[in-house]
Design an enzyme around this catalytic site. Structure first.
Site, PDB file in Angstrom:
ATOM      1  N   ARG A  60     -37.064 -23.547  -4.056  1.00 39.39           N
ATOM      2  CA  ARG A  60     -36.668 -24.598  -3.110  1.00 39.39           C
ATOM      3  C   ARG A  60     -37.587 -24.553  -1.896  1.00 39.39           C
ATOM      4  O   ARG A  60     -37.812 -23.484  -1.313  1.00 39.39           O
ATOM      5  CB  ARG A  60     -35.216 -24.377  -2.681  1.00 39.39           C
ATOM      6  CG  ARG A  60     -34.698 -25.391  -1.669  1.00 39.39           C
ATOM      7  CD  ARG A  60     -34.494 -26.757  -2.318  1.00 39.39           C
ATOM      8  NE  ARG A  60     -33.564 -27.574  -1.584  1.00 39.39           N
ATOM      9  CZ  ARG A  60     -33.906 -28.393  -0.574  1.00 39.39           C
ATOM     10  NH1 ARG A  60     -35.161 -28.467  -0.190  1.00 39.39           N
ATOM     11  NH2 ARG A  60     -32.985 -29.114   0.028  1.00 39.39           N
ATOM     12  N   SER A 110       0.816  -1.216   0.000  1.00 37.11           N
ATOM     13  CA  SER A 110       0.000   0.000   0.000  1.00 37.11           C
ATOM     14  C   SER A 110       0.851   1.268   0.000  1.00 37.11           C
ATOM     15  O   SER A 110       0.447   2.288  -0.549  1.00 37.11           O
ATOM     16  CB  SER A 110      -0.928   0.006   1.224  1.00 37.11           C
ATOM     17  OG  SER A 110      -1.815  -1.090   1.185  1.00 37.11           O
ATOM     18  N   GLY A 129     -26.480 -26.882   0.680  1.00 35.50           N
ATOM     19  CA  GLY A 129     -25.487 -27.760   0.071  1.00 35.50           C
ATOM     20  C   GLY A 129     -25.312 -27.501  -1.408  1.00 35.50           C
ATOM     21  O   GLY A 129     -24.209 -27.640  -1.948  1.00 35.50           O
ATOM     22  N   GLU A 139      -5.593  -3.324  -5.984  1.00 34.42           N
ATOM     23  CA  GLU A 139      -6.013  -1.979  -6.402  1.00 34.42           C
ATOM     24  C   GLU A 139      -6.366  -1.099  -5.199  1.00 34.42           C
ATOM     25  O   GLU A 139      -7.218  -0.218  -5.289  1.00 34.42           O
ATOM     26  CB  GLU A 139      -7.181  -2.039  -7.390  1.00 34.42           C
ATOM     27  CG  GLU A 139      -6.761  -2.395  -8.794  1.00 34.42           C
ATOM     28  CD  GLU A 139      -5.776  -1.405  -9.396  1.00 34.42           C
ATOM     29  OE1 GLU A 139      -6.030  -0.200  -9.338  1.00 34.42           O
ATOM     30  OE2 GLU A 139      -4.740  -1.852  -9.913  1.00 34.42           O
ATOM     31  N   GLY A 164       0.038  -9.769 -11.818  1.00 33.79           N
ATOM     32  CA  GLY A 164      -0.757 -10.503 -12.792  1.00 33.79           C
ATOM     33  C   GLY A 164      -0.120 -10.453 -14.164  1.00 33.79           C
ATOM     34  O   GLY A 164       0.235  -9.393 -14.657  1.00 33.79           O
ATOM     35  N   ASP A 166      -5.849  -1.670  -0.727  1.00 33.65           N
ATOM     36  CA  ASP A 166      -6.432  -2.350   0.432  1.00 33.65           C
ATOM     37  C   ASP A 166      -7.615  -1.543   0.954  1.00 33.65           C
ATOM     38  O   ASP A 166      -7.558  -0.314   1.066  1.00 33.65           O
ATOM     39  CB  ASP A 166      -5.368  -2.485   1.525  1.00 33.65           C
ATOM     40  CG  ASP A 166      -5.945  -2.992   2.818  1.00 33.65           C
ATOM     41  OD1 ASP A 166      -6.076  -4.205   2.974  1.00 33.65           O
ATOM     42  OD2 ASP A 166      -6.295  -2.144   3.672  1.00 33.65           O
ATOM     43  N   THR A 191      -8.371  -6.518  -1.575  1.00 30.77           N
ATOM     44  CA  THR A 191      -6.961  -6.222  -1.313  1.00 30.77           C
ATOM     45  C   THR A 191      -6.285  -5.507  -2.473  1.00 30.77           C
ATOM     46  O   THR A 191      -5.616  -4.490  -2.271  1.00 30.77           O
ATOM     47  CB  THR A 191      -6.202  -7.532  -1.007  1.00 30.77           C
ATOM     48  OG1 THR A 191      -6.777  -8.139   0.151  1.00 30.77           O
ATOM     49  CG2 THR A 191      -4.732  -7.258  -0.761  1.00 30.77           C
TER      50      THR A 191
END
Length: 665
Positions: free
Chosen positions: A333, A162, A430, A453, A195, A455, A451
């Site tokens: 459901r 940072s 589930g 770009e 990345g 924190d 986190t």
């Protein structure tokens, strides 16, 4: 039963369970309002990503996932996806808002694809575009757009994530050869979590301390600058002096090849300095249109906020997708029968299940409206003359306000996404744990968004500092001690300036001040309650900073002891801005039916937010016990009122159907 089994049941099944089939017209009107200015871009991307093969496949190995993601990036390039992010005279279309909107939509597909595309065109490409000059645009931009030049964004270091201003990588100018020498001075200077570095990138935008000396001068640092550095040759082998590591398996984003970089006296031409805000002549003389080192640093970083906003926007999309999956499941459901009923009760008919999902849907609407505003402001600012901030004080102030807005929206949206996806997983029992239903994969992929770009805690603190400093230029770059001293002398009335509201909001406020007895259903009351909390927190944290004026005061300790207070003030401000944005966009909605439903959604956002902060309102006597109980009842009432519209609200997100119904085998 899988989630997709449930979501594909007929409208007749839904109606029998208490859910009205969605009105297509109402869904469309809501979607148009939510899509905002770049609705055509959203529709174009929707048409091109409505494919099951774009979803993450957990059966792939790490290498297969990386290869597959890169293939999809190549497809995006063929669709001319990246052109919007670059200026017309550099080979693009210059539609910044469209660029952000398009990458946001990838959040409905695969977050690895979004990150991979964002690194290439948003971060690496954005650095060249915004920090470089004509020589760099001519040399690199076309290749960046068409993927002939693959790059990564090398800012974060092991020792300094940072705290970018304290990076330890150095770029020392060698006057004899006309080159910069890029060197990792310590183990902590290793570029980490980069990345694209592990496999695909051939170049990196490397941030380093620029060290140079003009004739007769001693070498000195001029702060962090950015350099284009070739890290691999055309065969994919590391360049001399470059050490590349692979971060390996991670908690998510399997398709992104994160890696680490170290530089051992790597030489690059002088021209590889991205020199819009700082240049070095052949004789080593440094020059910059911005004399102040701190201001120069923050101006450079301010041009790169597009990545931060992209992360926030995509997080919002991921949260909406999770809610669409969970809501579809919850409307079909069944679990446990009520006395006298022939069949079990649909999950979303339980108030506790409504409370799980509907407030998060309401917040998703609120955040997307606020995001649209931030993207529009980014578009206007970055479509202007890139040098305007250098000589226009008001425009420079506008840029700083945008930086604070970007920090705030990034923090609130990525935390919302992380929380929402986890709640959605739990709401599906589930079935939510099965990879074929996507939520478990999304939960891993979204985790790091809080986190990278920026924190989120640091981002929230940035908002607080900007509020208290009232965007004063002097505070830019100060350390904690200097900043605390500055605030002690100037912050007494700053909160009044810092919390200025939109014109529409102010009109509503003027129409009905909250005196503790006003109608809780009044929008003016809602706005005033949000604003009261922000102003109280700002005023009191400023008062705590007064301690810094005492002769024996420790500036760091003053700041550190009030840091939680500052973060609370910033959070209150962020929530107030989001509410104001929601109110404005409802007013701009052309459909009465859609506006009426959005008002109910806004009510739930307000009441659930107030409920989250009831302890504060009670502690500081901003509400009575009876009003606190009324707020809690209002959440329940709003949930019940929105229950029949749950499917309508998530359908209006406009998520391509094949990204919601696919079952991976």
């Amino acid at each position: 039963m899988t989630i997709t089994d449930a979501s594909n049941r007929s409208d007749t099944d839904q109606a029998s369970s208490g859910v009205e089939p969605a009105s297509r017209l109402l869904v469309d009107n809501l979607r148009v309002t939510l899509d905002g200015r770049w609705g055509e871009t959203r529709d174009y991307v929707r048409a091109n990503i409505d494919r099951e093969d774009l979803l993450p496949d957990p059966s792939l190995t790490m290498q297969q996932a990386r290869d597959r993601t890169f293939e999809h990036v190549e497809e995006l390039a063929r669709l001319d996806f990246p052109s919007d992010g670059f200026r017309r005279d550099h080979g693009g279309t210059g539609d910044v808002g469209a660029a952000i909107t398009a990458i946001e939509m990838l959040g409905y597909a695969d977050l690895s694809l979004m990150v991979k595309a964002g690194v290439q065109w948003g971060l690496f490409g954005g650095a060249v575009e915004n920090l470089g000059t004509k020589i760099h645009h001519d040399k690199f931009v076309k290749g960046i757009i068409n993927l002939d030049i693959l790059g990564c964004f090398a800012m974060s270091e092991m020792g300094h994530g940072s705290n970018v201003q304290a990076l330890e990588t150095e770029a020392t100018y060698d006057r004899a050869t006309g080159e910069f020498v890029i060197h990792s001075t310590t183990a902590g200077a290793t570029k980490e979590y980069i990345g694209g570095a592990a496999q695909h990138a051939r170049f990196a935008s490397v941030f380093a301390q620029l060290i140079t000396a003009g004739p007769g001068e001693e070498p000195q640092s001029h702060g962090v600058h950015c350099f284009v550095v070739q890290i691999r040759d055309n065969k994919g082998k590391p360049m001399p002096g470059v050490t590349i590591g692979d971060s390996g398996y991670k908690g998510g984003l399997a398709g992104v090849d994160n890696g680490r970089l170290r530089f051992d006296n790597v030489r690059v031409p002088r021209e590889n300095l991205l020199n819009r805000y700082g240049d070095v002549a052949a004789d080593g003389t440094y020059s910059s249109p911005i004399e102040n080192t701190n201001r120069r640093f923050f101006t450079m970083l301010g041009t790169l906020i597009r990545g931060r906003i992209s992360v926030a926007a995509t997080s919002g999309a991921a949260a909406r997708k999770a809610l669409a999956i969970a809501t579809r499941y919850g409307t079909t459901r069944r679990q446990f029968e009520a006395p006298g009923k022939p069949e079990e009760t649909v999950l979303l008919d339980y108030l506790v299940h409504q409370r799980k999902l509907l407030p998060l849907i309401a917040k998703s609407y609120a955040l997307e409206f606020a995001m649209n505003d931030v993207v529009e402001e980014l578009h206007e600012v970055q479509s202007a003359d890139p040098d305007l901030a250098l000589h226009d004080a008001e425009f420079a102030k506008r840029q700083r306000r945008l930086e604070a807005s970007a920090a705030g929206i990034k923090a609130i949206t990525t935390w919302h996404a992380s929380h929402t996806i986890n709640v959605a997983r739990e709401a599906c029992g589930g079935a939510g744990y099965l990879d074929e239903n996507q939520l478990s994969i999304m939960r891993g992929d979204i985790d790091v968004f809080t986190t990278f770009e920026g924190d989120n805690t640091v981002m929230t603190q940035l908002v607080g500092k900007e509020l208290l400093s009232a965007y004063a230029e002097e505070v830019q770059g100060m350390d904690m001690v200097g900043w605390a001293g500055f605030i002690a002398n100037t912050a007494r009335d700053m909160f009044l300036e810092a919390t200025g509201s939109r014109q529409l909001t102010q009109t509503l406020l003027d129409a009905g001040e909250d005196d503790g007895k006003s109608d809780l259903a009044s929008r003016a009351t809602h706005l005033q309650m949000f604003r009261n909390r922000e102003e109280h927190l700002l005023r009191t944290v400023a008062q705590r900073m007064q301690r810094a004026k005492e002769p024996d005061a420790d500036g760091f300790e003053v700041f550190n002891s009030a840091q939680d207070h500052l973060l609370a003030a910033a959070w209150a401000s962020i929530e107030r801005v989001v509410l104001e944005s929601f109110v404005t966009h409802i007013k701009d909605c052309d459909s009465k039916a859609a506006a009426d439903l959005l008002n109910k959604v806004c009510d739930l956002f307000v009441y659930s937010t107030l409920e989250n902060h009831l302890s504060w309102y009670l502690m500081h006597k901003h509400v009575s016990v009876e009003r606190a109980k009324a707020i809690r009842r209002s959440v329940n009432t709003a949930c019940r009122e929105l229950r029949p519209h749950a499917r309508t609200l998530v359908d209006a997100f406009g998520i391509p159907e094949k990204l919601l119904t696919v079952e991976m085998k």
